[in-house]
Design an enzyme around this catalytic site. Structure first.
Site, PDB file in Angstrom:
ATOM      1  N   SER A  22      17.420  11.511 -15.665  1.00 14.25           N
ATOM      2  CA  SER A  22      18.766  11.358 -15.117  1.00 14.25           C
ATOM      3  C   SER A  22      19.789  11.441 -16.249  1.00 14.25           C
ATOM      4  O   SER A  22      19.440  11.389 -17.430  1.00 14.25           O
ATOM      5  CB  SER A  22      18.902  10.011 -14.408  1.00 14.25           C
ATOM      6  OG  SER A  22      18.959   8.979 -15.370  1.00 14.25           O
ATOM      7  N   LYS A  23      21.047  11.555 -15.840  1.00 18.29           N
ATOM      8  CA  LYS A  23      22.111  11.625 -16.832  1.00 18.29           C
ATOM      9  C   LYS A  23      22.112  10.363 -17.700  1.00 18.29           C
ATOM     10  O   LYS A  23      22.397  10.405 -18.881  1.00 18.29           O
ATOM     11  CB  LYS A  23      23.454  11.793 -16.122  1.00 18.29           C
ATOM     12  CG  LYS A  23      24.638  11.724 -17.082  1.00 18.29           C
ATOM     13  CD  LYS A  23      25.880  12.308 -16.492  1.00 18.29           C
ATOM     14  CE  LYS A  23      27.148  11.724 -17.062  1.00 18.29           C
ATOM     15  NZ  LYS A  23      27.126  11.383 -18.482  1.00 18.29           N
ATOM     16  N   ARG A  24      21.762   9.241 -17.072  1.00 16.43           N
ATOM     17  CA  ARG A  24      21.774   7.989 -17.825  1.00 16.43           C
ATOM     18  C   ARG A  24      20.767   7.991 -18.984  1.00 16.43           C
ATOM     19  O   ARG A  24      20.993   7.344 -20.005  1.00 16.43           O
ATOM     20  CB  ARG A  24      21.549   6.796 -16.903  1.00 16.43           C
ATOM     21  CG  ARG A  24      22.838   5.989 -16.756  1.00 16.43           C
ATOM     22  CD  ARG A  24      22.655   4.766 -15.883  1.00 16.43           C
ATOM     23  NE  ARG A  24      22.302   5.140 -14.529  1.00 16.43           N
ATOM     24  CZ  ARG A  24      21.347   4.528 -13.808  1.00 16.43           C
ATOM     25  NH1 ARG A  24      20.668   3.545 -14.337  1.00 16.43           N
ATOM     26  NH2 ARG A  24      21.104   4.921 -12.571  1.00 16.43           N
ATOM     27  N   GLY A  58      20.111  10.486 -20.810  1.00 20.29           N
ATOM     28  CA  GLY A  58      20.792  11.185 -21.893  1.00 20.29           C
ATOM     29  C   GLY A  58      21.771  10.267 -22.612  1.00 20.29           C
ATOM     30  O   GLY A  58      21.832  10.231 -23.838  1.00 20.29           O
TER      31      GLY A  58
END
Ligand code: GLU
Length: 511
Positions: free
Chosen positions: A261-263, A265
């Site tokens: 997920s973006k989190r 990253g």
């Protein structure tokens, strides 16, 4: 039947393209090129609530940067256009009508509140054979009442009529065969009168059929969509030309647990988008591979190996090599951990393949950003500086950290190096060394080195201390490439100037 291979990348413009979507596009592209086929770009923008301005342009720019090319589609034209689903309403209307006329679908009027109530009343409520006769739809209301409601402008949806208790066989090139009982599927919505637009499921199938797609290569979970899509092809009578499904392994968190997920990253410090993205609503910035200093070739190579291998240990492969080796035989079923460190490694490798002169060109804007006028130094100087440090960089920006002392003389000196290497007698030794350097027959690295080493030996000085103190005056700390490569490039005048400044300003620590 032997049809020409045709694949499509079909993103929804709901935000920036996720790196997983880029991998899906890449596998489509590799497969198309490997099989002499066509690659289509179709924009699936039927969900007006999730539409994000700028997302379509972003997707196109990102794929273009990465060298993933299309033969047909948005921005390219072709015989099956328009390729933006919001421009294909008339087409879908016809196919929705076909399903209704054939009794493969029905009209439902249930309001959101009614559906909510049904969900509250029945645990695990599903709109299907077991419940549909208790809902407000054309099956329970009859043709006349249905028509009356439609004429009165009552909002409705069209749902697929799924017959219960049937085996649905899904063959997937990567996942193999799975048989699902149709009773577990619900009567998914295919069309909403409120938007006069089909949902993803209907538009996706109709377009794949009309665009003569032979292989549907998807990054998403294959359940429950894939069996539903099989049933839709059957409902339309298109089973014979149904595309081959290929559901790619998911991209997993770097530590392996769950979907990337973006989190992840944000948490671990890597981009999950190809290009920098500025959210039009919030103004929030998400970093991108391009702006972070990745070369597109490195990103491609990295992504290609997340879920596929060429059948051997080869890691570095150009796009053409990937194309020549690509097939789904070596695609894994299980998820691929997003090993972002590996992405850095690929970037390092691809940077090493550039010539020093090419790297120097990429370094120029970085120098300018740090207030250095590259023209004051010239291409030859920058190229040689880059050549001396490039082995230590993962990104073009790292060149600044590694090579800045070639462009700015040190003004400060690292405390810990002073403590270790700068003795009370060091200034006098450095003054002697200045004399040795000044009178060298040649400033060439290989010729300067033995002369200086011989001098150190004859004097009985401590080699490590002398060389590191010398380095401290030139670099400001005890790091960097070979010292005589540094002096050769700096030139004797600059070398002597820096040594003198060191002698004048570096204070030996109190003993
Ligand atoms: N529009 C869908 C998506 O955004 C396409 C899925 C597919 O490839 O069929 O994921």
């Amino acid at each position: 039947m032997n049809r020409k291979v045709r694949v499509r990348f079909a993103p929804s413009p709901t935000g920036p393209l996720h790196i997983g979507g880029v991998r899906t596009a890449l596998y489509n592209y590799l497969f198309a090129r490997a099989n002499g086929g066509d690659m289509i770009l179709r924009i699936e923008d039927t969900d007006s609530h999730r539409y994000v301005p700028g997302a379509e342009d972003y997707i196109i720019e990102a794929l273009d940067w990465l060298g993933i090319k299309f033969d047909e589609g948005v921005g390219h034209g072709g015989p099956h256009g328009p390729y933006r689903q919001s421009e294909r309403r008339d087409i879908y209307r016809k196919y929705v009508k076909q399903l209704l006329d054939d009794g493969k679908a029905y009209i439902a009027f249930d309001t959101p509140e009614e559906l909510e109530a049904a969900r509250a009343a029945t645990p695990n409520f599903q709109y299907d054979a077991s419940t549909r006769m208790g809902m407000r739809n054309s099956l329970t209301l009859g043709a006349e009442e249905t028509q009356r409601l439609i004429d009165a402008g009552t909002p409705y949806v069209v749902r697929i009529l799924i017959e219960p208790g049937k085996d649905v066989v899904v063959d997937d090139l990567v996942r193999g065969r799975v048989v699902i009982n149709s009773s577990v599927l619900d009567d998914k919505v295919l069309y909403k009168s409120a938007d006069d637009l089909p949902t993803y499921h209907l538009a996706n199938i109709v377009d794949d059929h009309l665009m003569e797609v032979t292989h549907v290569i998807r990054g998403e979970e294959w359940l429950p969509s894939a069996p539903l899509h099989v049933l839709l092809y059957d409902a339309f009578g298109w089973s014979d030309t149904r595309p081959q499904f290929v559901h790619l392994p998911l991209l997993l968190k770097p530590d392996g647990k769950g979907k990337l997920s973006k989190r992840d990253g944000d948490r671990l410090g890597f981009p999950v988008f190809p290009l920098l993205w500025k959210d039009p609503a919030t103004g929030n910035i998400s970093r991108g591979y391009r702006e972070d200093g990745y070369l597109p070739e490195a990103v491609i190579n990295f992504l290609a190996l997340l879920g596929w291998n060429p059948g051997d240990d080869t890691e570095i492969m150009s796009m053409d090599e990937l194309i020549s080796k690509f097939s789904f035989d070596h695609c894994s079923k299980s998820g691929a951990k997003f090993a972002y460190d590996k992405g850095r490694w690929f970037n390092h490798e691809y940077l090493q393949k550039l010539s020093d002169a090419e790297l120097a060109q990429l370094f120029r804007p970085v120098l300018e950003a740090h207030g250095i006028d590259p023209d004051k130094f010239g291409d030859d100087y920058i190229t040689r500086a880059v050549g001396l440090v490039k082995g230590r960089i993962n990104f073009v920006n790292d060149l600044w950290e590694q090579a800045r002392f070639f462009f700015v003389a040190p003004e400060e000196y690292a405390e810990k190096d002073i403590r270790k290497r700068w003795k009370p007698e060091t200034p006098a030794i450095m003054a002697e060394l200045m004399e040795v350097m000044r009178t060298l027959p040649s400033q060439k690295s290989a010729e300067a080195e033995p002369v200086v080493l011989k001098w150190v030996e004859e004097k009985g000085y401590h080699l490590g201390n002398v060389m590191n103190a010398f380095r401290l005056t030139l670099v400001g700390e005890c790091k960097g490439p070979h010292i005589f490569d540094i002096t050769e490039l700096l030139g004797i005048d600059e070398t002597l100037r820096r040594m003198q400044r060191g002698i004048d300003t570096i204070k030996a620590p109190e003993a």
